[in-house]
Design a protein around this motif. Structure first.
Motif, PDB file in Angstrom:
ATOM      1  N   GLU A  29       0.816  -1.201   0.000  1.00 27.32           N
ATOM      2  CA  GLU A  29       0.000   0.000   0.000  1.00 27.32           C
ATOM      3  C   GLU A  29       0.859   1.263   0.000  1.00 27.32           C
ATOM      4  O   GLU A  29       0.645   2.169  -0.775  1.00 27.32           O
ATOM      5  N   SER A  70       2.368   1.836  -3.254  1.00 26.95           N
ATOM      6  CA  SER A  70       1.446   2.230  -4.319  1.00 26.95           C
ATOM      7  C   SER A  70       0.891   3.630  -4.134  1.00 26.95           C
ATOM      8  O   SER A  70       0.357   4.209  -5.067  1.00 26.95           O
ATOM      9  N   SER A  71       0.963   4.162  -2.915  1.00 29.66           N
ATOM     10  CA  SER A  71       0.271   5.412  -2.661  1.00 29.66           C
ATOM     11  C   SER A  71       1.077   6.649  -3.069  1.00 29.66           C
ATOM     12  O   SER A  71       0.644   7.757  -2.837  1.00 29.66           O
ATOM     13  N   SER A  85       1.769   9.584  -4.804  1.00 34.29           N
ATOM     14  CA  SER A  85       0.872  10.318  -5.705  1.00 34.29           C
ATOM     15  C   SER A  85       1.595  10.786  -6.970  1.00 34.29           C
ATOM     16  O   SER A  85       0.963  11.059  -7.982  1.00 34.29           O
ATOM     17  N   TYR A 112      -7.217   3.237 -10.983  1.00 35.30           N
ATOM     18  CA  TYR A 112      -7.225   3.439  -9.528  1.00 35.30           C
ATOM     19  C   TYR A 112      -8.071   2.395  -8.808  1.00 35.30           C
ATOM     20  O   TYR A 112      -7.688   1.909  -7.749  1.00 35.30           O
ATOM     21  N   LYS A 145      -6.100  -0.700  -8.754  1.00 37.18           N
ATOM     22  CA  LYS A 145      -4.994  -0.580  -7.794  1.00 37.18           C
ATOM     23  C   LYS A 145      -5.524  -0.773  -6.367  1.00 37.18           C
ATOM     24  O   LYS A 145      -4.904  -1.450  -5.550  1.00 37.18           O
ATOM     25  N   LYS A 163      -9.293   2.677   0.660  1.00 36.07           N
ATOM     26  CA  LYS A 163      -8.043   2.585  -0.109  1.00 36.07           C
ATOM     27  C   LYS A 163      -8.044   3.632  -1.225  1.00 36.07           C
ATOM     28  O   LYS A 163      -7.034   4.282  -1.469  1.00 36.07           O
ATOM     29  N   LEU A 184      -5.451   6.555  -1.781  1.00 35.26           N
ATOM     30  CA  LEU A 184      -4.701   6.639  -3.039  1.00 35.26           C
ATOM     31  C   LEU A 184      -4.851   8.004  -3.693  1.00 35.26           C
ATOM     32  O   LEU A 184      -3.903   8.576  -4.195  1.00 35.26           O
TER      33      LEU A 184
END
Lengths: 166, 193
Positions: B107, B110-111, B113, B126, B129, B180, B184
């Motif tokens: 996580e 992946s976060s 930005s 998104y 993801k 999530k 994100l």
């Protein structure tokens, strides 16, 4: 967890009753909290339904079929079962039934049955005490109970074996 | 144009000795199976291996398939169990599967930005993801419900749970998915969806 959210999801999924559906649709129209939440969730719902599935490699089907070619022909459930087992179980049941019957017949007090009144008027109370509740019947009931247990046990075993096959 | 054969017709053909007919079943279900396996493995190579395994297992047990349930439901049951076994082999036992800690690394990675800015990626990206970040069970329920077109009762059969439990888990899974997505997109969820 948000109870409003849960209610609206049930509404979107069609899991609630007609009455509840009507109530929620009214709330969506008149209550701004419900309306905002509904719009938010319906957007997520649309995104989820529009998601595309992942694609395996181009050769996927061929790879699977290559592996399948090495396998023997799948058998149907009927042919998977060994007939000897079925005959064995049948013989066991037949033997148990026969044994129960023999014991039952042996335990019955036949003289009590012969001693019925000559005019053939049946006194059920008398029969109840002398014949119906004789120990033979009790033994018979006991055997029936065991039989039921065995059948239930075999059913559970069958269910377990079927699960293992998958 | 001729009508597509039903799953049952193909199964009968395979059981009747036409091994090649099985390719039609594979083609028909491979994307669902692969997507589901991918939710568990998070790795295309392993997902493909599991998917192949599933189709071989299904072929071997085709004779024991009882036609009371949909073929897809039966197939998903095999995917679910095979994937769970895969996870266990990778020393991720059931308790750690439920442990959100195992997903934190993915996580946080992946976060970023910068990598996934809203301008560059679509909403599908998104949502996908965010599903990847979910626990395998949550991702499976969402996948089966939305992609596999399985009812709560059918999902219950696949996952070996009660239908009511599946319903509660579906609510939770979507709630977590929303969280999530919010993480994100950092508050841009409404704009993007």
């Amino acid at each position: 967890m948000n109870p409003i959210e849960d209610r609206i999801w049930d509404y979107i999924d069609g899991f609630c009753s007609l009455e509840e559906q009507e109530t929620i649709s009214q709330l969506i129209v008149h209550d701004p909290v419900y309306r905002d939440k509904y719009e938010e969730l319906i957007a997520l719902q649309q995104s989820l339904t529009q998601l595309e599935l992942d694609e395996p490699s181009m050769a996927f089907t061929n790879k699977v079929m290559d592996k399948i070619a090495l396998q023997s022909q799948p058998l149907t459930a009927k042919s998977l079962i060994d007939k000897r087992i079925i005959y064995g179980i049948s013989a066991l049941f037949g033997f148990m039934l026969l044994a129960c019957l023999i014991v039952l017949l042996k335990e019955i007090n036949w003289s009590a049955a012969i001693a019925l009144p000559e005019n053939l008027t049946v006194n059920y109370n008398q029969i109840g005490s002398k014949f119906v509740l004789s120990s033979g019947i009790k033994t018979g009931l006991m055997y029936s109970f065991f039989m039921f247990d065995i059948v239930a046990g075999l059913m559970i075993l069958d269910k377990y074996l079927r699960k293992r096959l998958v | 144009m001729h009508n597509k054969s039903s799953d049952i017709e193909i199964i009968d053909a395979v059981l009747g000795g036409n091994q090649l007919a099985y390719a039609d079943l594979v083609k028909r279900h491979q994307r669902y199976i692969f997507t589901l396996a991918l939710r568990f493995t998070r790795n295309r190579e392993n997902a493909e291996e599991i998917s192949q395994d599933v189709f071989v297992k299904a072929y071997r047990s085709l004779g024991s398939y009882q036609r009371s349930a949909k073929f897809s439901t039966w197939l998903y049951t095999i995917v679910y169990h095979t994937s769970m076994t895969y996870l266990r082999k990778k020393r991720l036992d059931t308790s750690s599967i439920d442990d959100e800690e195992t997903m934190i690394q993915l996580e946080s990675h992946s976060s970023g930005s910068d990598v996934y800015s809203a301008e560059k990626k679509s909403r599908t990206f998104y949502v996908n993801k965010a599903i990847e970040m979910l626990l395998p069970d949550d991702a499976t329920i969402i996948n089966l419900f939305y992609h596999g077109e399985q009812s709560l009762e059918e999902i219950a059969v696949v996952m070996g749970m009660e239908a009511n439990t599946v319903k509660v888990k579906l609510h939770r899974a979507r709630h977590r998915l929303k969280e999530k997505l919010e993480r994100l997109l950092k508050g841009e969820v409404k704009e993007l969806l």
